[in-house]
Design a protein around this motif. Structure first.
Motif, PDB file in Angstrom:
ATOM      1  N   ASN A 159       0.826  -1.216   0.000  1.00  0.00           N
ATOM      2  CA  ASN A 159       0.000   0.000   0.000  1.00  0.00           C
ATOM      3  C   ASN A 159       0.855   1.258   0.000  1.00  0.00           C
ATOM      4  O   ASN A 159       0.523   2.247  -0.660  1.00  0.00           O
ATOM      5  CB  ASN A 159      -0.945   0.013   1.197  1.00  0.00           C
ATOM      6  N   ILE A 160       1.959   1.234   0.735  1.00  0.00           N
ATOM      7  CA  ILE A 160       2.858   2.390   0.763  1.00  0.00           C
ATOM      8  C   ILE A 160       3.506   2.594  -0.600  1.00  0.00           C
ATOM      9  O   ILE A 160       3.587   3.721  -1.087  1.00  0.00           O
ATOM     10  CB  ILE A 160       3.905   2.242   1.882  1.00  0.00           C
ATOM     11  N   PHE A 161       3.949   1.506  -1.234  1.00  0.00           N
ATOM     12  CA  PHE A 161       4.512   1.622  -2.585  1.00  0.00           C
ATOM     13  C   PHE A 161       3.501   2.272  -3.519  1.00  0.00           C
ATOM     14  O   PHE A 161       3.833   3.177  -4.291  1.00  0.00           O
ATOM     15  CB  PHE A 161       4.898   0.245  -3.127  1.00  0.00           C
ATOM     16  N   ASP A 162       2.265   1.811  -3.473  1.00  0.00           N
ATOM     17  CA  ASP A 162       1.215   2.361  -4.346  1.00  0.00           C
ATOM     18  C   ASP A 162       0.974   3.837  -4.065  1.00  0.00           C
ATOM     19  O   ASP A 162       0.878   4.649  -4.992  1.00  0.00           O
ATOM     20  CB  ASP A 162      -0.089   1.583  -4.177  1.00  0.00           C
ATOM     21  N   LEU A 163       0.882   4.194  -2.793  1.00  0.00           N
ATOM     22  CA  LEU A 163       0.619   5.583  -2.427  1.00  0.00           C
ATOM     23  C   LEU A 163       1.759   6.502  -2.845  1.00  0.00           C
ATOM     24  O   LEU A 163       1.532   7.536  -3.478  1.00  0.00           O
ATOM     25  CB  LEU A 163       0.371   5.706  -0.924  1.00  0.00           C
ATOM     26  N   VAL A 164       2.980   6.130  -2.508  1.00  0.00           N
ATOM     27  CA  VAL A 164       4.126   6.972  -2.861  1.00  0.00           C
ATOM     28  C   VAL A 164       4.233   7.112  -4.380  1.00  0.00           C
ATOM     29  O   VAL A 164       4.441   8.210  -4.905  1.00  0.00           O
ATOM     30  CB  VAL A 164       5.433   6.423  -2.255  1.00  0.00           C
ATOM     31  N   SER A 165       4.047   6.028  -5.110  1.00  0.00           N
ATOM     32  CA  SER A 165       4.101   6.081  -6.576  1.00  0.00           C
ATOM     33  C   SER A 165       3.044   7.021  -7.144  1.00  0.00           C
ATOM     34  O   SER A 165       3.288   7.738  -8.114  1.00  0.00           O
ATOM     35  CB  SER A 165       3.900   4.686  -7.169  1.00  0.00           C
ATOM     36  N   SER A 166       1.867   7.030  -6.531  1.00  0.00           N
ATOM     37  CA  SER A 166       0.768   7.849  -7.059  1.00  0.00           C
ATOM     38  C   SER A 166       0.967   9.346  -6.825  1.00  0.00           C
ATOM     39  O   SER A 166       0.434  10.158  -7.575  1.00  0.00           O
ATOM     40  CB  SER A 166      -0.562   7.400  -6.462  1.00  0.00           C
ATOM     41  N   VAL A 167       1.706   9.720  -5.797  1.00  0.00           N
ATOM     42  CA  VAL A 167       1.872  11.146  -5.487  1.00  0.00           C
ATOM     43  C   VAL A 167       3.249  11.697  -5.852  1.00  0.00           C
ATOM     44  O   VAL A 167       3.446  12.912  -5.841  1.00  0.00           O
ATOM     45  CB  VAL A 167       1.585  11.440  -3.992  1.00  0.00           C
ATOM     46  N   HIS A 168       4.189  10.819  -6.189  1.00  0.00           N
ATOM     47  CA  HIS A 168       5.558  11.257  -6.472  1.00  0.00           C
ATOM     48  C   HIS A 168       5.634  11.931  -7.841  1.00  0.00           C
ATOM     49  O   HIS A 168       4.940  11.543  -8.774  1.00  0.00           O
ATOM     50  CB  HIS A 168       6.506  10.051  -6.425  1.00  0.00           C
ATOM     51  N   SER A 169       6.493  12.918  -7.955  1.00  0.00           N
ATOM     52  CA  SER A 169       6.634  13.644  -9.223  1.00  0.00           C
ATOM     53  C   SER A 169       7.455  12.880 -10.259  1.00  0.00           C
ATOM     54  O   SER A 169       7.370  13.179 -11.449  1.00  0.00           O
ATOM     55  CB  SER A 169       7.272  15.010  -8.979  1.00  0.00           C
ATOM     56  N   TYR A 170       8.236  11.897  -9.830  1.00  0.00           N
ATOM     57  CA  TYR A 170       9.061  11.132 -10.775  1.00  0.00           C
ATOM     58  C   TYR A 170       8.234  10.035 -11.440  1.00  0.00           C
ATOM     59  O   TYR A 170       7.335   9.463 -10.818  1.00  0.00           O
ATOM     60  CB  TYR A 170      10.231  10.458 -10.063  1.00  0.00           C
ATOM     61  N   ASP A 171       8.589   9.697 -12.675  1.00  0.00           N
ATOM     62  CA  ASP A 171       7.973   8.563 -13.362  1.00  0.00           C
ATOM     63  C   ASP A 171       8.377   7.244 -12.715  1.00  0.00           C
ATOM     64  O   ASP A 171       7.618   6.273 -12.737  1.00  0.00           O
ATOM     65  CB  ASP A 171       8.403   8.510 -14.836  1.00  0.00           C
ATOM     66  N   ASN A 172       9.592   7.216 -12.170  1.00  0.00           N
ATOM     67  CA  ASN A 172      10.140   5.983 -11.621  1.00  0.00           C
ATOM     68  C   ASN A 172      10.863   6.281 -10.301  1.00  0.00           C
ATOM     69  O   ASN A 172      12.093   6.243 -10.249  1.00  0.00           O
ATOM     70  CB  ASN A 172      11.087   5.354 -12.656  1.00  0.00           C
ATOM     71  N   PRO A 173      10.118   6.568  -9.230  1.00  0.00           N
ATOM     72  CA  PRO A 173      10.784   6.918  -7.971  1.00  0.00           C
ATOM     73  C   PRO A 173      11.468   5.714  -7.335  1.00  0.00           C
ATOM     74  O   PRO A 173      11.058   4.571  -7.534  1.00  0.00           O
ATOM     75  CB  PRO A 173       9.633   7.410  -7.089  1.00  0.00           C
ATOM     76  N   CYS A 174      12.502   5.979  -6.582  1.00  0.00           N
ATOM     77  CA  CYS A 174      13.207   4.936  -5.832  1.00  0.00           C
ATOM     78  C   CYS A 174      12.425   4.681  -4.542  1.00  0.00           C
ATOM     79  O   CYS A 174      12.417   5.503  -3.638  1.00  0.00           O
ATOM     80  CB  CYS A 174      14.630   5.397  -5.521  1.00  0.00           C
ATOM     81  N   ILE A 175      11.748   3.548  -4.508  1.00  0.00           N
ATOM     82  CA  ILE A 175      10.985   3.144  -3.326  1.00  0.00           C
ATOM     83  C   ILE A 175      11.534   1.784  -2.910  1.00  0.00           C
ATOM     84  O   ILE A 175      11.484   0.834  -3.686  1.00  0.00           O
ATOM     85  CB  ILE A 175       9.483   3.041  -3.630  1.00  0.00           C
ATOM     86  N   LEU A 176      12.057   1.693  -1.701  1.00  0.00           N
ATOM     87  CA  LEU A 176      12.691   0.469  -1.224  1.00  0.00           C
ATOM     88  C   LEU A 176      12.049   0.006   0.075  1.00  0.00           C
ATOM     89  O   LEU A 176      11.720   0.822   0.925  1.00  0.00           O
ATOM     90  CB  LEU A 176      14.180   0.707  -0.943  1.00  0.00           C
ATOM     91  N   ALA A 177      11.940  -1.290   0.221  1.00  0.00           N
ATOM     92  CA  ALA A 177      11.577  -1.889   1.501  1.00  0.00           C
ATOM     93  C   ALA A 177      12.777  -2.711   1.938  1.00  0.00           C
ATOM     94  O   ALA A 177      13.188  -3.639   1.240  1.00  0.00           O
ATOM     95  CB  ALA A 177      10.347  -2.764   1.363  1.00  0.00           C
ATOM     96  N   LEU A 178      13.352  -2.347   3.049  1.00  0.00           N
ATOM     97  CA  LEU A 178      14.540  -3.038   3.550  1.00  0.00           C
ATOM     98  C   LEU A 178      14.135  -4.008   4.649  1.00  0.00           C
ATOM     99  O   LEU A 178      13.405  -3.632   5.578  1.00  0.00           O
ATOM    100  CB  LEU A 178      15.549  -2.026   4.086  1.00  0.00           C
ATOM    101  N   PRO A 179      14.601  -5.237   4.577  1.00  0.00           N
ATOM    102  CA  PRO A 179      14.235  -6.200   5.619  1.00  0.00           C
ATOM    103  C   PRO A 179      14.915  -5.862   6.938  1.00  0.00           C
ATOM    104  O   PRO A 179      16.057  -5.405   6.961  1.00  0.00           O
ATOM    105  CB  PRO A 179      14.741  -7.525   5.068  1.00  0.00           C
ATOM    106  N   VAL A 180      14.199  -6.077   8.008  1.00  0.00           N
ATOM    107  CA  VAL A 180      14.751  -5.881   9.342  1.00  0.00           C
ATOM    108  C   VAL A 180      15.112  -7.256   9.884  1.00  0.00           C
ATOM    109  O   VAL A 180      14.256  -8.120  10.032  1.00  0.00           O
ATOM    110  CB  VAL A 180      13.732  -5.186  10.262  1.00  0.00           C
ATOM    111  N   LEU A 181      16.380  -7.454  10.152  1.00  0.00           N
ATOM    112  CA  LEU A 181      16.842  -8.748  10.637  1.00  0.00           C
ATOM    113  C   LEU A 181      16.647  -8.888  12.142  1.00  0.00           C
ATOM    114  O   LEU A 181      16.357  -9.975  12.639  1.00  0.00           O
ATOM    115  CB  LEU A 181      18.301  -8.966  10.268  1.00  0.00           C
ATOM    116  N   ASN A 182      16.815  -7.801  12.852  1.00  0.00           N
ATOM    117  CA  ASN A 182      16.641  -7.793  14.300  1.00  0.00           C
ATOM    118  C   ASN A 182      16.058  -6.450  14.708  1.00  0.00           C
ATOM    119  O   ASN A 182      16.383  -5.419  14.114  1.00  0.00           O
ATOM    120  CB  ASN A 182      17.987  -7.988  15.018  1.00  0.00           C
ATOM    121  N   VAL A 183      15.225  -6.479  15.715  1.00  0.00           N
ATOM    122  CA  VAL A 183      14.643  -5.236  16.223  1.00  0.00           C
ATOM    123  C   VAL A 183      14.398  -5.413  17.723  1.00  0.00           C
ATOM    124  O   VAL A 183      14.058  -6.495  18.189  1.00  0.00           O
ATOM    125  CB  VAL A 183      13.334  -4.881  15.467  1.00  0.00           C
ATOM    126  N   ALA A 184      14.597  -4.341  18.458  1.00  0.00           N
ATOM    127  CA  ALA A 184      14.332  -4.373  19.895  1.00  0.00           C
ATOM    128  C   ALA A 184      12.843  -4.633  20.119  1.00  0.00           C
ATOM    129  O   ALA A 184      11.989  -4.001  19.494  1.00  0.00           O
ATOM    130  CB  ALA A 184      14.743  -3.050  20.541  1.00  0.00           C
TER     131      ALA A 184
END
Length: 67
Positions: free
Chosen positions: A30-55
């Motif tokens: 959903n975040i990818f879709d939202l950011v893509s829909s409002v971003h001014s670039y045709d091909n914005p850099c949208i990344l999801a980075l995996p979290v290996l460990n978190v407190a």
């Protein structure tokens, strides 16, 4: 940030902003879709980075805020 990249066979040199969002994996599409829909670039850099460990305390806070 200063961004230097190739676009349509031209070397571009621009200033760009970085946005870091913290969420759960179930929301990423959903975040990818939202950011893509409002971003001014045709091909914005949208990344999801995996979290290996978190407190655990931090993860609990994220889940409380998002769910």
């Amino acid at each position: 940030m200063k961004s230097i990249y190739w676009w349509e066979r031209n070397l571009e040199n621009d200033n760009e902003a970085i946005l870091i969002l913290k969420t759960l994996e179930k929301n990423v599409e959903n975040i990818f879709d939202l950011v893509s829909s409002v971003h001014s670039y045709d091909n914005p850099c949208i990344l999801a980075l995996p979290v290996l460990n978190v407190a655990e305390k931090y993860l609990g806070w994220i889940k409380e805020e998002i769910d």
